[in-house]
Design a protein around this motif. Structure first.
Motif, PDB file in Angstrom:
ATOM      1  N   PHE A 177      19.932 -15.367  14.059  1.00 53.65           N
ATOM      2  CA  PHE A 177      20.894 -14.279  14.105  1.00 53.65           C
ATOM      3  C   PHE A 177      21.419 -13.920  12.715  1.00 53.65           C
ATOM      4  N   GLU A 178      20.864 -14.545  11.661  1.00 54.07           N
ATOM      5  CA  GLU A 178      21.306 -14.210  10.317  1.00 54.07           C
ATOM      6  C   GLU A 178      20.710 -12.863   9.905  1.00 54.07           C
ATOM      7  N   ILE A 179      21.581 -11.980   9.424  1.00 54.55           N
ATOM      8  CA  ILE A 179      21.156 -10.640   9.046  1.00 54.55           C
ATOM      9  C   ILE A 179      20.124 -10.686   7.928  1.00 54.55           C
ATOM     10  N   GLU A 180      20.339 -11.553   6.947  1.00 53.32           N
ATOM     11  CA  GLU A 180      19.430 -11.650   5.807  1.00 53.32           C
ATOM     12  C   GLU A 180      18.028 -12.059   6.256  1.00 53.32           C
ATOM     13  N   ALA A 181      17.950 -13.023   7.170  1.00 52.99           N
ATOM     14  CA  ALA A 181      16.657 -13.472   7.675  1.00 52.99           C
ATOM     15  C   ALA A 181      15.979 -12.365   8.483  1.00 52.99           C
ATOM     16  N   LEU A 182      16.775 -11.644   9.264  1.00 50.56           N
ATOM     17  CA  LEU A 182      16.226 -10.560  10.078  1.00 50.56           C
ATOM     18  C   LEU A 182      15.668  -9.448   9.205  1.00 50.56           C
ATOM     19  N   VAL A 183      16.382  -9.105   8.130  1.00 49.07           N
ATOM     20  CA  VAL A 183      15.919  -8.074   7.197  1.00 49.07           C
ATOM     21  C   VAL A 183      14.614  -8.512   6.532  1.00 49.07           C
ATOM     22  N   ALA A 184      14.532  -9.790   6.135  1.00 44.97           N
ATOM     23  CA  ALA A 184      13.305 -10.309   5.514  1.00 44.97           C
ATOM     24  C   ALA A 184      12.123 -10.220   6.477  1.00 44.97           C
ATOM     25  N   ASP A 185      12.361 -10.547   7.749  1.00 39.70           N
ATOM     26  CA  ASP A 185      11.296 -10.444   8.758  1.00 39.70           C
ATOM     27  C   ASP A 185      10.805  -8.999   8.885  1.00 39.70           C
ATOM     28  N   LEU A 186      11.740  -8.071   8.935  1.00 46.73           N
ATOM     29  CA  LEU A 186      11.382  -6.654   9.079  1.00 46.73           C
ATOM     30  C   LEU A 186      10.647  -6.142   7.847  1.00 46.73           C
ATOM     31  N   GLN A 187      11.017  -6.630   6.672  1.00 44.24           N
ATOM     32  CA  GLN A 187      10.320  -6.233   5.445  1.00 44.24           C
ATOM     33  C   GLN A 187       8.879  -6.734   5.456  1.00 44.24           C
ATOM     34  N   TYR A 188       8.682  -7.960   5.895  1.00 44.99           N
ATOM     35  CA  TYR A 188       7.322  -8.510   6.000  1.00 44.99           C
ATOM     36  C   TYR A 188       6.479  -7.673   6.968  1.00 44.99           C
ATOM     37  N   ILE A 189       7.054  -7.376   8.138  1.00 43.52           N
ATOM     38  CA  ILE A 189       6.332  -6.583   9.138  1.00 43.52           C
ATOM     39  C   ILE A 189       5.985  -5.207   8.577  1.00 43.52           C
ATOM     40  N   SER A 190       6.946  -4.563   7.929  1.00 41.44           N
ATOM     41  CA  SER A 190       6.721  -3.208   7.410  1.00 41.44           C
ATOM     42  C   SER A 190       5.636  -3.201   6.327  1.00 41.44           C
ATOM     43  N   LYS A 191       5.559  -4.246   5.513  1.00 37.79           N
ATOM     44  CA  LYS A 191       4.535  -4.303   4.468  1.00 37.79           C
ATOM     45  C   LYS A 191       3.134  -4.436   5.060  1.00 37.79           C
ATOM     46  N   VAL A 192       3.003  -5.271   6.073  1.00 37.55           N
ATOM     47  CA  VAL A 192       1.691  -5.427   6.724  1.00 37.55           C
ATOM     48  C   VAL A 192       1.275  -4.130   7.403  1.00 37.55           C
ATOM     49  N   ILE A 193       2.223  -3.496   8.097  1.00 36.44           N
ATOM     50  CA  ILE A 193       1.921  -2.242   8.792  1.00 36.44           C
ATOM     51  C   ILE A 193       1.618  -1.129   7.792  1.00 36.44           C
ATOM     52  N   LEU A 194       2.322  -1.115   6.655  1.00 36.32           N
ATOM     53  CA  LEU A 194       2.052  -0.117   5.617  1.00 36.32           C
ATOM     54  C   LEU A 194       0.624  -0.256   5.094  1.00 36.32           C
ATOM     55  N   PHE A 195       0.165  -1.481   4.920  1.00 42.77           N
ATOM     56  CA  PHE A 195      -1.197  -1.717   4.445  1.00 42.77           C
ATOM     57  C   PHE A 195      -2.227  -1.170   5.426  1.00 42.77           C
ATOM     58  N   VAL A 196      -2.071  -1.508   6.702  1.00 43.29           N
ATOM     59  CA  VAL A 196      -3.038  -1.070   7.716  1.00 43.29           C
ATOM     60  C   VAL A 196      -2.957   0.444   7.914  1.00 43.29           C
ATOM     61  N   THR A 197      -1.752   0.981   7.942  1.00 44.66           N
ATOM     62  CA  THR A 197      -1.582   2.429   8.078  1.00 44.66           C
ATOM     63  C   THR A 197      -2.203   3.153   6.889  1.00 44.66           C
ATOM     64  N   GLY A 198      -2.062   2.575   5.686  1.00 41.26           N
ATOM     65  CA  GLY A 198      -2.674   3.171   4.506  1.00 41.26           C
ATOM     66  C   GLY A 198      -4.181   3.284   4.628  1.00 41.26           C
ATOM     67  N   ILE A 199      -4.823   2.256   5.175  1.00 39.98           N
ATOM     68  CA  ILE A 199      -6.280   2.288   5.357  1.00 39.98           C
ATOM     69  C   ILE A 199      -6.678   3.429   6.285  1.00 39.98           C
ATOM     70  N   PHE A 200      -6.058   3.483   7.464  1.00 38.24           N
ATOM     71  CA  PHE A 200      -6.423   4.509   8.458  1.00 38.24           C
ATOM     72  C   PHE A 200      -6.045   5.915   7.997  1.00 38.24           C
ATOM     73  N   SER A 201      -4.876   6.049   7.386  1.00 38.00           N
ATOM     74  CA  SER A 201      -4.414   7.385   7.004  1.00 38.00           C
ATOM     75  C   SER A 201      -5.256   7.960   5.865  1.00 38.00           C
ATOM     76  N   PHE A 202      -5.599   7.148   4.864  1.00 35.10           N
ATOM     77  CA  PHE A 202      -6.400   7.680   3.769  1.00 35.10           C
ATOM     78  C   PHE A 202      -7.853   7.912   4.195  1.00 35.10           C
ATOM     79  N   ASP A 203      -8.307   7.178   5.170  1.00 42.39           N
ATOM     80  CA  ASP A 203      -9.614   7.485   5.757  1.00 42.39           C
ATOM     81  C   ASP A 203      -9.581   8.883   6.384  1.00 42.39           C
ATOM     82  N   PHE A 204      -8.504   9.182   7.114  1.00 43.42           N
ATOM     83  CA  PHE A 204      -8.321  10.499   7.738  1.00 43.42           C
ATOM     84  C   PHE A 204      -8.168  11.578   6.673  1.00 43.42           C
ATOM     85  N   ILE A 205      -7.387  11.297   5.640  1.00 41.26           N
ATOM     86  CA  ILE A 205      -7.130  12.265   4.562  1.00 41.26           C
ATOM     87  C   ILE A 205      -8.431  12.657   3.865  1.00 41.26           C
TER      88      ILE A 205
END
Length: 435
Positions: free
Chosen positions: A75-103
């Motif tokens: 329930f620590e806010i700092e830990a929760l923010v770190a988790d969300l940052q990790y998730i967003s970075k992984v998703i950004l990487f995968v989204t970048g692959i698919f989106s630039f393929d489309f572009i």
């Protein structure tokens, strides 16, 4: 409009890291403004430039990551923010692959334009690092080991980024013959030496070696071959001369470390292999089942194990994905990456006499090797976007080769592809009129 937005996103992408560095070091604020801007970029790419099928793949991966992280989230806010940052970075990487393929496929930006903008963005990195020689920016290390990382905080991320971008300069030069790409090539190599990391120095020397050999063997004896060969040698000599004090301190320090650390592999990966050992011991002590076969042990949970040993994060990306998120997330991402690596190999085999495709292959291998041994590629926001672009470009090159084979095959049969399309469309029109 989208074309301009994408151009500015690629070119000014490193500025987000510089803003964060300045805000944390000079103004002592930890507000991750760059991370929030990148989340906006993530939504922009996801909404506008991914197909429905790719959206479903990304959402499925997001679900796996969220389930894994919130299984162990506190329930620590700092830990929760770190988790969300990790998730967003992984998703950004995968989204970048698919989106630039489309572009690329929809010709919003061409392959050449994307590579040109990536190289232009590298000017921001290299100039920042070179200014470090004049006292502007941050030192790579504290103590006797020399190195300058410019206005960036994470030297390994900057190193990985430059290793991916550097070979692309010769791809661009081979396509355009513009000499400015030779200059940016030398600047990137010099910057890798100035940073002072093992991966940067070894990577720069290996890139020079492999690309010089490739040009000597594959190019015809002409202006291009001679220019690149002598420029590479000259650039290496100049870089070694100007960075000699840095290299001398570097090698002396590393020889001592190699002796103290008790193993060549541990020395080469800067004790990152111990991350795996510590977390394996933690799992064996605290779990009566294997969490890696499910959703891992969570980002913060795993990092708390490393903090006890003065490390903050698992710096070997594939191991990190395994321990943070489990085998399914690791397999998911490996499938996406290695499918495109196979495309790169197929393109290299088909176009083995073309130096451009060797440069593209070398760029991918630099990112892949650094991700495995040094990390800071897949879930490092700066590096991930460039690696994603290069992977997307590889798929596009493979698609172009397949189209070329179809055209050649149809011409040999006496039916050009364009005429088949016209006949097919004409017959469909006639059928619809008859009905």
């Amino acid at each position: 409009m989208d074309k301009k937005i994408l151009k500015y996103i690629i070119i000014f992408y490193p500025v987000l890291d510089i803003i964060y560095s300045i805000s944390t070091q000079l103004f002592h604020t930890t507000f991750p403004i760059g991370q929030y801007v990148r989340i906006l970029i993530l939504f922009y790419l996801f909404i506008k430039f991914t197909k429905i099928r790719d959206k479903l793949i990304i959402i499925s991966l997001l679900a796996l990551l969220v389930i894994g992280e919130f299984t162990y989230a506190g329930f620590e806010i700092e830990a929760l923010v770190a988790d969300l940052q990790y998730i967003s970075k992984v998703i950004l990487f995968v989204t970048g692959i698919f989106s630039f393929d489309f572009i690329i496929k929809k010709r919003i930006l061409t392959k050449d334009e994307i590579i040109k903008y990536i190289i232009q963005s590298s000017y921001i990195i290299t100039i920042s690092i070179i200014l470090g020689l004049f006292g502007i920016g941050f030192s790579t290390y504290v103590g006797g080991r020399a190195g300058h990382k410019g206005l960036f905080l994470v030297q390994n991320a900057v190193t990985a980024t430059l290793l991916i971008i550097t070979p692309l300069n010769l791809y661009a030069f081979a396509r355009t013959k513009y000499k400015r790409y030779l200059l940016s090539y030398c600047l990137a190599l010099f910057s890798l030496l100035v940073i002072g990391t093992k991966a940067g120095i070894a990577g720069a020397l290996l890139i020079i070696f492999f690309q010089s050999i490739n040009f000597i063997l594959k190019s015809k004896l002409n202006y291009l071959r001679l220019t690149l060969y002598f420029l590479s040698i000259g650039g290496l000599i100049s870089a070694l001369y100007f960075s000699w004090s840095t290299l001398k301190i570097f090698f002396n320090t590393q020889i001592n470390n190699a002796i103290q650390w008790g193993g060549i592999y541990s020395y080469a990966v800067s004790n990152r292999d111990l991350h795996v050992e510590w977390i394996q011991n933690y799992i064996a002590t605290n779990y009566n089942y294997n969490p890696l076969l499910q959703f891992g042990i969570g980002f913060n949970n795993a990092n708390n194990v490393l903090i006890d040993h003065q490390f903050n994060i698992i710096e070997m990306d594939f191991y990190g994905l395994l321990y943070y998120s489990g085998i399914w997330v690791l397999l998911f991402i490996c499938l996406i990456i290695f499918r495109r690596v196979l495309f790169a190999v197929a393109v290299l085999i088909k176009k083995r006499n073309d130096v451009k495709y060797f440069a593209l292959f070398l760029s991918i291998m630099a990112g892949l090797v650094h991700a495995y041994y040094g990390g800071h590629v897949i879930y490092e926001a700066l590096t991930a976007q460039y690696f994603a672009c290069v992977l997307a470009i590889c798929k596009s090159e493979y698609r172009a080769i397949k189209s070329e084979k179809k055209r050649v095959f149809s011409v040999r049969l006496g039916f050009p592809l364009s005429s088949l399309r016209v006949r097919g469309s004409t017959s469909r029109k006639k059928a619809s009129n008859n009905s």
